[in-house]
Design a protein around this motif. Structure first.
Motif, PDB file in Angstrom:
ATOM      1  N   TYR A   1       0.850  -1.196   0.000  1.00  0.00           N
ATOM      2  CA  TYR A   1       0.000   0.000   0.000  1.00  0.00           C
ATOM      3  C   TYR A   1       0.889   1.251   0.000  1.00  0.00           C
ATOM      4  O   TYR A   1       1.698   1.447   0.904  1.00  0.00           O
ATOM      5  N   SER A   2       0.700   2.101  -0.989  1.00  0.00           N
ATOM      6  CA  SER A   2       1.500   3.323  -1.085  1.00  0.00           C
ATOM      7  C   SER A   2       1.003   4.377  -0.107  1.00  0.00           C
ATOM      8  O   SER A   2      -0.100   4.277   0.444  1.00  0.00           O
ATOM      9  N   ARG A   3       1.806   5.409   0.089  1.00  0.00           N
ATOM     10  CA  ARG A   3       1.419   6.522   0.957  1.00  0.00           C
ATOM     11  C   ARG A   3       0.209   7.279   0.406  1.00  0.00           C
ATOM     12  O   ARG A   3      -0.492   7.954   1.152  1.00  0.00           O
ATOM     13  N   GLU A   4      -0.014   7.183  -0.897  1.00  0.00           N
ATOM     14  CA  GLU A   4      -1.165   7.861  -1.501  1.00  0.00           C
ATOM     15  C   GLU A   4      -2.470   7.145  -1.200  1.00  0.00           C
ATOM     16  O   GLU A   4      -3.547   7.720  -1.345  1.00  0.00           O
ATOM     17  N   LYS A   5      -2.388   5.883  -0.777  1.00  0.00           N
ATOM     18  CA  LYS A   5      -3.585   5.083  -0.535  1.00  0.00           C
ATOM     19  C   LYS A   5      -3.830   4.795   0.943  1.00  0.00           C
ATOM     20  O   LYS A   5      -4.970   4.569   1.347  1.00  0.00           O
ATOM     21  N   LEU A   6      -2.757   4.767   1.738  1.00  0.00           N
ATOM     22  CA  LEU A   6      -2.902   4.359   3.133  1.00  0.00           C
ATOM     23  C   LEU A   6      -1.932   5.142   4.003  1.00  0.00           C
ATOM     24  O   LEU A   6      -0.738   5.226   3.704  1.00  0.00           O
ATOM     25  N   ALA A   7      -2.458   5.718   5.098  1.00  0.00           N
ATOM     26  CA  ALA A   7      -1.617   6.401   6.083  1.00  0.00           C
ATOM     27  C   ALA A   7      -1.395   5.474   7.272  1.00  0.00           C
ATOM     28  O   ALA A   7      -2.268   4.675   7.624  1.00  0.00           O
ATOM     29  N   ILE A   8      -0.217   5.576   7.880  1.00  0.00           N
ATOM     30  CA  ILE A   8       0.132   4.725   9.020  1.00  0.00           C
ATOM     31  C   ILE A   8       0.668   5.599  10.154  1.00  0.00           C
ATOM     32  O   ILE A   8       1.565   6.422   9.933  1.00  0.00           O
TER      33      ILE A   8
ATOM     34  N   MET B   1      -6.255  13.561  11.996  1.00  0.00           N
ATOM     35  CA  MET B   1      -6.987  14.298  10.969  1.00  0.00           C
ATOM     36  C   MET B   1      -6.042  14.898   9.933  1.00  0.00           C
ATOM     37  O   MET B   1      -6.394  15.014   8.758  1.00  0.00           O
ATOM     38  N   GLN B   2      -4.840  15.260  10.344  1.00  0.00           N
ATOM     39  CA  GLN B   2      -3.877  15.779   9.375  1.00  0.00           C
ATOM     40  C   GLN B   2      -3.540  14.708   8.335  1.00  0.00           C
ATOM     41  O   GLN B   2      -3.449  14.998   7.134  1.00  0.00           O
ATOM     42  N   ASN B   3      -3.396  13.470   8.781  1.00  0.00           N
ATOM     43  CA  ASN B   3      -3.104  12.387   7.841  1.00  0.00           C
ATOM     44  C   ASN B   3      -4.300  12.068   6.952  1.00  0.00           C
ATOM     45  O   ASN B   3      -4.141  11.816   5.752  1.00  0.00           O
ATOM     46  N   ILE B   4      -5.502  12.086   7.510  1.00  0.00           N
ATOM     47  CA  ILE B   4      -6.710  11.858   6.706  1.00  0.00           C
ATOM     48  C   ILE B   4      -6.872  12.965   5.672  1.00  0.00           C
ATOM     49  O   ILE B   4      -7.188  12.711   4.500  1.00  0.00           O
ATOM     50  N   GLU B   5      -6.648  14.199   6.067  1.00  0.00           N
ATOM     51  CA  GLU B   5      -6.764  15.323   5.136  1.00  0.00           C
ATOM     52  C   GLU B   5      -5.725  15.225   4.028  1.00  0.00           C
ATOM     53  O   GLU B   5      -6.021  15.536   2.862  1.00  0.00           O
TER      54      GLU B   5
ATOM     55  N   ILE C   1      -4.567  14.374  -1.724  1.00  0.00           N
ATOM     56  CA  ILE C   1      -3.913  13.611  -2.789  1.00  0.00           C
ATOM     57  C   ILE C   1      -4.959  13.012  -3.724  1.00  0.00           C
ATOM     58  O   ILE C   1      -4.815  13.049  -4.951  1.00  0.00           O
ATOM     59  N   GLU C   2      -6.029  12.476  -3.140  1.00  0.00           N
ATOM     60  CA  GLU C   2      -7.100  11.886  -3.938  1.00  0.00           C
ATOM     61  C   GLU C   2      -7.749  12.932  -4.845  1.00  0.00           C
ATOM     62  O   GLU C   2      -8.037  12.658  -6.022  1.00  0.00           O
ATOM     63  N   GLN C   3      -7.954  14.137  -4.315  1.00  0.00           N
ATOM     64  CA  GLN C   3      -8.538  15.202  -5.124  1.00  0.00           C
ATOM     65  C   GLN C   3      -7.628  15.599  -6.276  1.00  0.00           C
ATOM     66  O   GLN C   3      -8.091  15.827  -7.405  1.00  0.00           O
ATOM     67  N   ILE C   4      -6.334  15.686  -6.006  1.00  0.00           N
ATOM     68  CA  ILE C   4      -5.372  16.030  -7.053  1.00  0.00           C
ATOM     69  C   ILE C   4      -5.362  14.954  -8.134  1.00  0.00           C
ATOM     70  O   ILE C   4      -5.365  15.260  -9.340  1.00  0.00           O
ATOM     71  N   GLN C   5      -5.356  13.685  -7.721  1.00  0.00           N
ATOM     72  CA  GLN C   5      -5.352  12.594  -8.686  1.00  0.00           C
ATOM     73  C   GLN C   5      -6.637  12.573  -9.506  1.00  0.00           C
ATOM     74  O   GLN C   5      -6.605  12.333 -10.717  1.00  0.00           O
TER      75      GLN C   5
END
Length: 415
Positions: free
Chosen positions: A194-201, A239-243, A248-252
């Protein structure tokens, strides 16, 4: 039906600001200025999605309204002019969403973010990985206040399986100290898939080693929290990670979507079509690649105006989505579109495309009190295993032949 927001505030000016924020976010807003009014409202109506509560009210100066509203299961944000530690502790001892000091205009920007995400978080999955039940349950309760869908796992292996089963998980919060696979090993394994663009840890640990944050991040984590952590810091980092993921999703999405029709653009089509073609070939499915062009589109623009032309493009895109829901659709450029679809046979695919062509030709589009008719021409190639660029060229030749032979028709090109 709009989500409902209860605004409790004794300052008319502040209440007006919060009400305006709520309405802008799509809430239906009910206001109250005293604890008595709140109690009267809640006697017969407790169906509120969220509430904002002034800590100091004329008849409830010490936050009594908080317990009253929370007792009805209404998620609440407390807004206070008091800044002392006692007030803060009193508020955070209760299961509120958050509290906001009335310091400056940024307080209302922060409130807007909270109210927006309280709605947007619905359906977003967060996975909590910890072998301690009490630690898991504590974090789960914090997350549920923010309206997340929460999943739990006791081990790293269970976490990997849970992620495979639930594609809506966007954030993993993992403890370090776990048997067999610790949090750092889990983080490393997650980043293989899972890339950073898809999943935050976010890594967490109660150990005092100052290097743990660096170890987590070097192994693929986005953030780190040391236990016991402050509730406010937990929410801010989460919330910072969710945002960040949302941005990123909006840009893509913007990079891969045609701005006018909302269909995938040329770039997105070429990115997706290769894997779909390979899937059709491996499954031995019949498929067709078609190019579509709106007939006499320049004349539509010249006669009715470019706004009408844009409306026609959007109308055709809408018809394509409705008639061809399983197909890969794209606006390639101008008035030209592409379709990749599969079916039981080449004949069935041809009939689907021809039915769509006829439906477009007999329909009327109402624009600015004018009735506009238009048709489309198509070129299609079936089960072609040439390189994609050559398939597109062949389909385009079929489209050109349809134009040359009178328009409003389909031309099949043999590969």
């Amino acid at each position: 039906m709009a989500d409902r927001l209860l605004v409790v505030e004794d300052s008319n000016a502040i209440a007006a600001v919060i009400k305006k924020i709520g309405i802008a976010l799509g809430y239906e807003v009910t206001t109250a200025s005293t604890l008595l009014e709140v109690e009267q409202i809640l006697q017969g109506d407790t169906d509120f999605f969220a509430a904002t509560l002034d800590f100091n009210l004329p008849d409830a100066p010490n936050g009594e309204v908080i317990e009253t509203v929370l007792s009805h299961g209404i998620p609440s944000v407390v807004i206070t002019g008091k800044m002392d530690d006692t007030t803060r502790s009193t508020i955070l001892a209760q299961p509120v969403i958050d509290y906001i000091p009335k310091e400056n205009s940024q307080a209302y920007m922060y409130l807007k973010r909270i109210l927006y995400w309280q709605k947007a978080n619905k359906g977003t999955g967060v996975l909590v990985v910890d072998d301690s039940r009490s630690a898991r349950n504590y974090i789960v309760q914090l997350l549920k206040r923010r309206n997340f869908t929460v999943f739990v796992a006791e081990t790293g292996q269970a976490a990997l399986e849970t992620l495979k089963q639930h594609s809506n998980i966007k954030l993993v919060i993992t403890d370090l100290e776990m048997p067999v696979m610790d949090g750092i090993a889990l983080t490393n394994e997650l980043r293989k898939h899972y890339s950073r663009e898809k999943l935050a840890i976010i890594g967490i640990s109660g150990a005092k080693n100052p290097m743990l944050s660096a170890r987590f991040i070097k192994n693929g984590a986005d953030d780190f929290l040391r236990k016991p952590f402050c509730t406010e810091e937990f929410y801010c980092r989460m919330m910072q990670n969710i945002e960040n993921l949302h941005n990123i999703e909006q840009i893509q999405t913007a990079a891969n979507t045609d701005y006018l029709t909302g269909l995938p653009n040329r770039r997105a089509f070429f990115s997706e079509v290769k894997s779909r073609l390979q899937g059709f070939i491996e499954a031995d499915f019949s498929y067709g690649l078609a190019m579509i062009d709106i007939d006499y589109f320049k004349q539509i623009n010249d006669r009715y105006g470019h706004d009408a032309g844009d409306f026609i493009l959007k109308n055709l895109a809408s018809k394509m989505r409705k008639k061809l829901p399983e197909a890969l659709l794209a606006r390639i450029g101008g008035e030209e579109f592409a379709i990749l679809l599969s079916g039981e046979s080449q004949t069935a695919i041809y009939d689907t495309l021809d039915d769509f062509r006829r439906e477009v030709a007999i329909s009327t589009v109402d624009f600015d009190k004018q009735n506009i008719n238009f048709s489309i021409s198509l070129g299609v190639v079936f089960n072609c295993q040439l390189p994609l660029a050559e398939q597109m060229t062949l389909a385009d030749k079929g489209l050109y032949a349809s134009k040359e032979n009178g328009r409003n028709q389909i031309t099949v090109v043999d590969s």
